[in-house]
Design an enzyme around this catalytic site. Structure first.
Site, mmCIF file in Angstrom:
data_model
loop_
_atom_site.group_PDB
_atom_site.id
_atom_site.type_symbol
_atom_site.label_atom_id
_atom_site.label_comp_id
_atom_site.label_asym_id
_atom_site.label_seq_id
_atom_site.Cartn_x
_atom_site.Cartn_y
_atom_site.Cartn_z
ATOM 1 N N GLN A 101 16.487 16.337 -16.100
ATOM 2 C CA GLN A 101 17.575 16.472 -17.072
ATOM 3 C C GLN A 101 17.283 15.551 -18.266
ATOM 4 O O GLN A 101 16.871 14.404 -18.079
ATOM 5 C CB GLN A 101 18.921 16.096 -16.460
ATOM 6 C CG GLN A 101 20.065 16.447 -17.389
ATOM 7 C CD GLN A 101 21.395 15.874 -16.950
ATOM 8 O OE1 GLN A 101 21.599 14.671 -16.956
ATOM 9 N NE2 GLN A 101 22.296 16.757 -16.523
ATOM 10 N N TYR A 172 28.409 14.050 -24.042
ATOM 11 C CA TYR A 172 27.254 13.339 -24.588
ATOM 12 C C TYR A 172 26.870 13.965 -25.941
ATOM 13 O O TYR A 172 27.525 14.901 -26.404
ATOM 14 C CB TYR A 172 26.097 13.351 -23.583
ATOM 15 C CG TYR A 172 26.421 12.597 -22.314
ATOM 16 C CD1 TYR A 172 26.676 11.227 -22.363
ATOM 17 C CD2 TYR A 172 26.504 13.230 -21.081
ATOM 18 C CE1 TYR A 172 26.999 10.518 -21.213
ATOM 19 C CE2 TYR A 172 26.828 12.524 -19.926
ATOM 20 C CZ TYR A 172 27.075 11.168 -19.997
ATOM 21 O OH TYR A 172 27.408 10.465 -18.863
ATOM 22 N N CYS A 349 29.840 5.564 -5.777
ATOM 23 C CA CYS A 349 29.062 6.375 -6.724
ATOM 24 C C CYS A 349 29.505 6.000 -8.125
ATOM 25 O O CYS A 349 28.823 5.247 -8.825
ATOM 26 C CB CYS A 349 29.231 7.858 -6.428
ATOM 27 S SG CYS A 349 30.936 8.380 -6.197
ATOM 28 N N CYS A 361 27.245 4.883 -1.528
ATOM 29 C CA CYS A 361 28.216 5.848 -1.021
ATOM 30 C C CYS A 361 28.985 5.211 0.122
ATOM 31 O O CYS A 361 28.385 4.672 1.054
ATOM 32 C CB CYS A 361 27.514 7.115 -0.559
ATOM 33 S SG CYS A 361 28.647 8.312 0.165
ATOM 34 N N GLN A 418 42.320 -0.145 9.204
ATOM 35 C CA GLN A 418 43.185 0.102 8.039
ATOM 36 C C GLN A 418 42.897 1.429 7.350
ATOM 37 O O GLN A 418 43.733 1.946 6.619
ATOM 38 C CB GLN A 418 42.942 -0.976 6.982
ATOM 39 C CG GLN A 418 43.546 -2.296 7.243
ATOM 40 C CD GLN A 418 43.008 -3.259 6.213
ATOM 41 O OE1 GLN A 418 42.998 -2.965 5.024
ATOM 42 N NE2 GLN A 418 42.528 -4.385 6.657
ATOM 43 N N LYS A 428 44.653 11.965 -0.824
ATOM 44 C CA LYS A 428 43.580 11.306 -0.071
ATOM 45 C C LYS A 428 43.459 11.827 1.360
ATOM 46 O O LYS A 428 42.888 11.157 2.215
ATOM 47 C CB LYS A 428 43.828 9.793 -0.042
ATOM 48 C CG LYS A 428 43.652 9.134 -1.405
ATOM 49 C CD LYS A 428 44.013 7.676 -1.403
ATOM 50 C CE LYS A 428 43.058 6.817 -0.634
ATOM 51 N NZ LYS A 428 43.417 5.393 -0.692
ATOM 52 N N ALA A 455 39.941 -8.751 22.644
ATOM 53 C CA ALA A 455 38.819 -9.677 22.839
ATOM 54 C C ALA A 455 39.296 -11.112 22.708
ATOM 55 O O ALA A 455 39.920 -11.463 21.708
ATOM 56 C CB ALA A 455 37.740 -9.394 21.798
#
Ligand code: SF4
Length: 643
Positions: A101, A172, A349, A361, A418, A428, A455
């Site tokens: 590209q 661009y 990313c 990622c 979490q 999400k 533990a």
């Protein structure tokens, strides 16, 4: 199952073994001089190994000042050819084709990254993200750039690339000339479409004369720019037909520019899967050259359907290739459940791109480290991981893949930590896929998982591991600085709200202007829980999040009448309400519920008790310091890999 996906197809004279392409993504891996590095080559090679038919590289520069990020590849000089030849040779080993590209960033840059010069554009205008004011190119400079594009194309061919993609999208420089959004010139390069397309046509002609008729040249455009005065399908349809007439070999149909807040370029989970496909289909219906669809195509089932139903000839799976560079091969073998999915979090990313560090990622901690993770056999150890959140599961998996005996203890009855609550926020839902993948992969790999296993130091000692990885996580920060909050039955925690452990209704004040604060507002507003206010100490909400995502969340909340109380300092909570100070004035906010979303603090009681284990003990993830899930997962992975 995937007949279309794995049927070969041609772009010009170049036959591509399947329809799955990796569209361009900035990696921040080349040198500042635009050379390919070992890291950059290994990153692309992994995707070739994983079966992608076509890789389109990131945007190669035609001149060093044309960069939008500091570490971008370039072909502005003959000296750069050799390093990029190593890239094409590495990719070709697997039968994958690679297109180069080529771009100029135009105004979408700043002087910190482009060598300290003023940015240039078709017309003077500031970039909405980078803030710098670009100056207008003279006609002589335009002609000079056309020559540079042509020369870069010749070098790409010399470096062994199989084709070229001209980046005429995403705002661009070439895109800027094409659209009234940025082009306000009154010479032969501005005004009517036939003038605005002149720069691109001259570039195409210069390239074509340097590479010959049988070398593929495709063009990437933003079919819909999503901005005021921006181009939409009306003019894009005309452009597509022009491209075909010129002899362009394929069209890559993307969307958006920087000022449309990522609405297409790098879209989060707030955008639906394959949201740009309809526009690709429209183009495909009017031209007879291949059309590539992009924009959140993450699932081979969706990709196959797009091809089968005639929406496109190629599917561009960009972020999907980060989450799983072996997606095509797994799909081909019918191992669809084994594919790691991009969940649209943008943490590593886009997040790394903005920070000018090599791309990564969340779903795949190996990205960017392909050149240094070998998974060679190492002497087997007994590894104990304590904590089944993102850091712990990644640690367990990496250690198991190195051949160790791995046991993971989780004190609750569920894995995910979490991260479980993250999937409960509107926009999400896909986040649950990541936890699913980690659980599935641990099962397949043979990690021993023990749930509801608390533990303590004695239990860890008795286990007798060669390596103990503590990934116990973090707990919500208690509002100690709010007098009257401790023990107040009207005070709730965001995590409990999102997990459905409590069900507040009525007048609700969410305290904390970070990501969890606004996400909790989205959740409550979506469920129509009542009259919701978000109390934010600063003048900005969720400042560590991608702005495109924040934009979606703000609009979502504003459409549901959530009150944003910016620059409000929180005082005491009394029977009369919550004391707030804004611009020197104190007022009361009376609510039925006060939801604490003020961040997390590390939870790590075992570290000190086990400190005598020395280097047999390592602490990872939020137990060290609460950060985003990507950082926690990566740290866990490294601990497991080097256990
Ligand atoms: Fe997808 Fe998130 Fe990975 Fe980016 S960091 S590729 S959005 S999973």
């Amino acid at each position: 199952m995937f007949d279309k996906l794995f049927s070969p197809f041609k772009i010009g004279a170049c036959e591509i073994k399947n329809r799955i392409a990796v569209p361009a993504m900035v990696t921040n891996m080349p040198t500042e001089d635009g050379m390919a590095t070992e890291q950059y080559i290994a990153y692309h090679e992994e995707k070739a190994k994983g079966g992608f038919g076509l890789i389109i590289t990131e945007d190669y520069l035609v001149e060093p000042t044309g960069k939008g990020y500091k570490y971008v590849a370039g072909l502005w000089s003959d000296e750069q050819i050799e390093s990029h030849r190593k890239l094409t040779e590495a990719v070709h080993q697997y039968g994958t084709k690679i297109f180069c590209q080529i771009y100029h960033c135009g105004r979408q840059s700043n002087h910190f990254v482009n060598g300290g010069v003023q940015t240039v554009n078709c017309s003077p205008s500031p970039d909405p993200w980078n803030r710098d004011m670009a100056r207008e190119l003279t006609v002589d400079e335009v002609h000079d750039l056309v020559e540079k594009f042509g020369a870069a194309a010749g070098r790409a061919k010399a470096a062994g690339f199989d084709g070229i993609e001209i980046h005429a999208g995403h705002g661009y420089l070439i895109a800027a000339f094409l659209s009234y959004h940025q082009n306000h010139r009154m010479d032969e390069y501005g005004g009517p479409l036939v003038n605005r397309v002149r720069f691109l046509k001259e570039i195409y002609d210069a390239m074509r004369s340097n590479v010959g008729d049988d070398f593929p040249i495709m063009i990437r455009i933003s079919a819909d720019e999503g901005t005021a005065n921006g181009r939409d399908m009306g003019e894009t349809r005309v452009l597509a037909k022009m491209f075909e007439e010129w002899g362009v070999d394929a069209i890559n149909c993307s969307n958006g520019v920087y000022s449309s807040f990522n609405d297409g370029i790098i879209a989060s989970s707030w955008k639906k899967p394959a949201f740009g496909a309809q526009r690709a289909r429209e183009l495909k219906s009017i031209v007879n050259i291949p059309v590539m669809a992009v924009n959140r195509i993450n699932d081979p089932l969706v990709a196959e359907e797009l091809l089968e139903d005639g929406y496109c000839d190629f599917v561009g799976m960009a972020r999907a290739s980060l989450a799983d560079p072996h997606l095509p091969e797994k799909a081909r073998q019918g191992k669809v459940r084994e594919i790691r999915r991009c969940i649209g979090c943008l943490q590593a990313c886009a997040g790394h791109t903005y920070r000018q560090i090599p791309t990564g990622c969340l779903a795949n901690p190996e990205v960017g480290n392909e050149y240094r993770y070998t998974f060679d056999a190492v002497p087997k150890k007994r590894v104990l991981v304590v904590g089944g959140g993102i850091a712990g599961m990644n640690a367990a998996l990496a250690a198991r893949r190195r051949g160790h005996d791995v046991t993971l203890w989780e004190k609750s009855d569920q894995l995910g930590g979490q991260f479980i609550s993250a999937a409960y926020t509107p926009g999400k839902g896909e986040y649950s896929q990541y936890v699913y993948s980690l659980i599935y992969d641990m099962e397949q790999a043979g990690v021993t998982v023990e749930l509801e296993k608390e533990a303590d130091a004695q239990a860890v000692e008795r286990f007798g591991a060669d390596k103990v990885i503590l990934a116990i996580g973090a707990i919500p920060r208690e509002p100690k600085e709010i007098p009257g909050a401790a023990g107040n039955e009207k005070v709730l925690y965001a995590e409990d709200v999102l997990r459905g452990r409590v069900n507040p209704e009525g007048k609700i004040a969410v305290l904390g202007g970070g990501s969890v604060g606004i996400e909790t507002c989205c959740y409550l507003a979506d469920a129509e829980r009542g009259d919701i206010s978000l109390v934010i100490r600063r003048d900005v909400v969720a400042d560590k999040e991608d702005r495109g995502k924040v934009n979606f969340m703000r609009h979502f909340c504003e459409d549901r009448f959530v009150h944003f109380l910016f620059e409000h300092r929180i005082g005491a909570l009394t029977d009369d309400g919550l004391e707030l100070t804004h611009q020197g004035e104190t007022k009361l906010l009376k609510a039925d519920w006060y939801v604490i979303a003020m961040g997390y603090v590390p939870y790590n009681p075992l570290e000190e008790q086990l400190s005598h284990l020395g280097d047999r003990l390592v602490v990872v993830g939020d137990a060290v310091e609460p950060r985003d899930a990507e950082a926690a997962g990566k740290e866990g992975f490294e601990a497991g890999y080097f256990a």
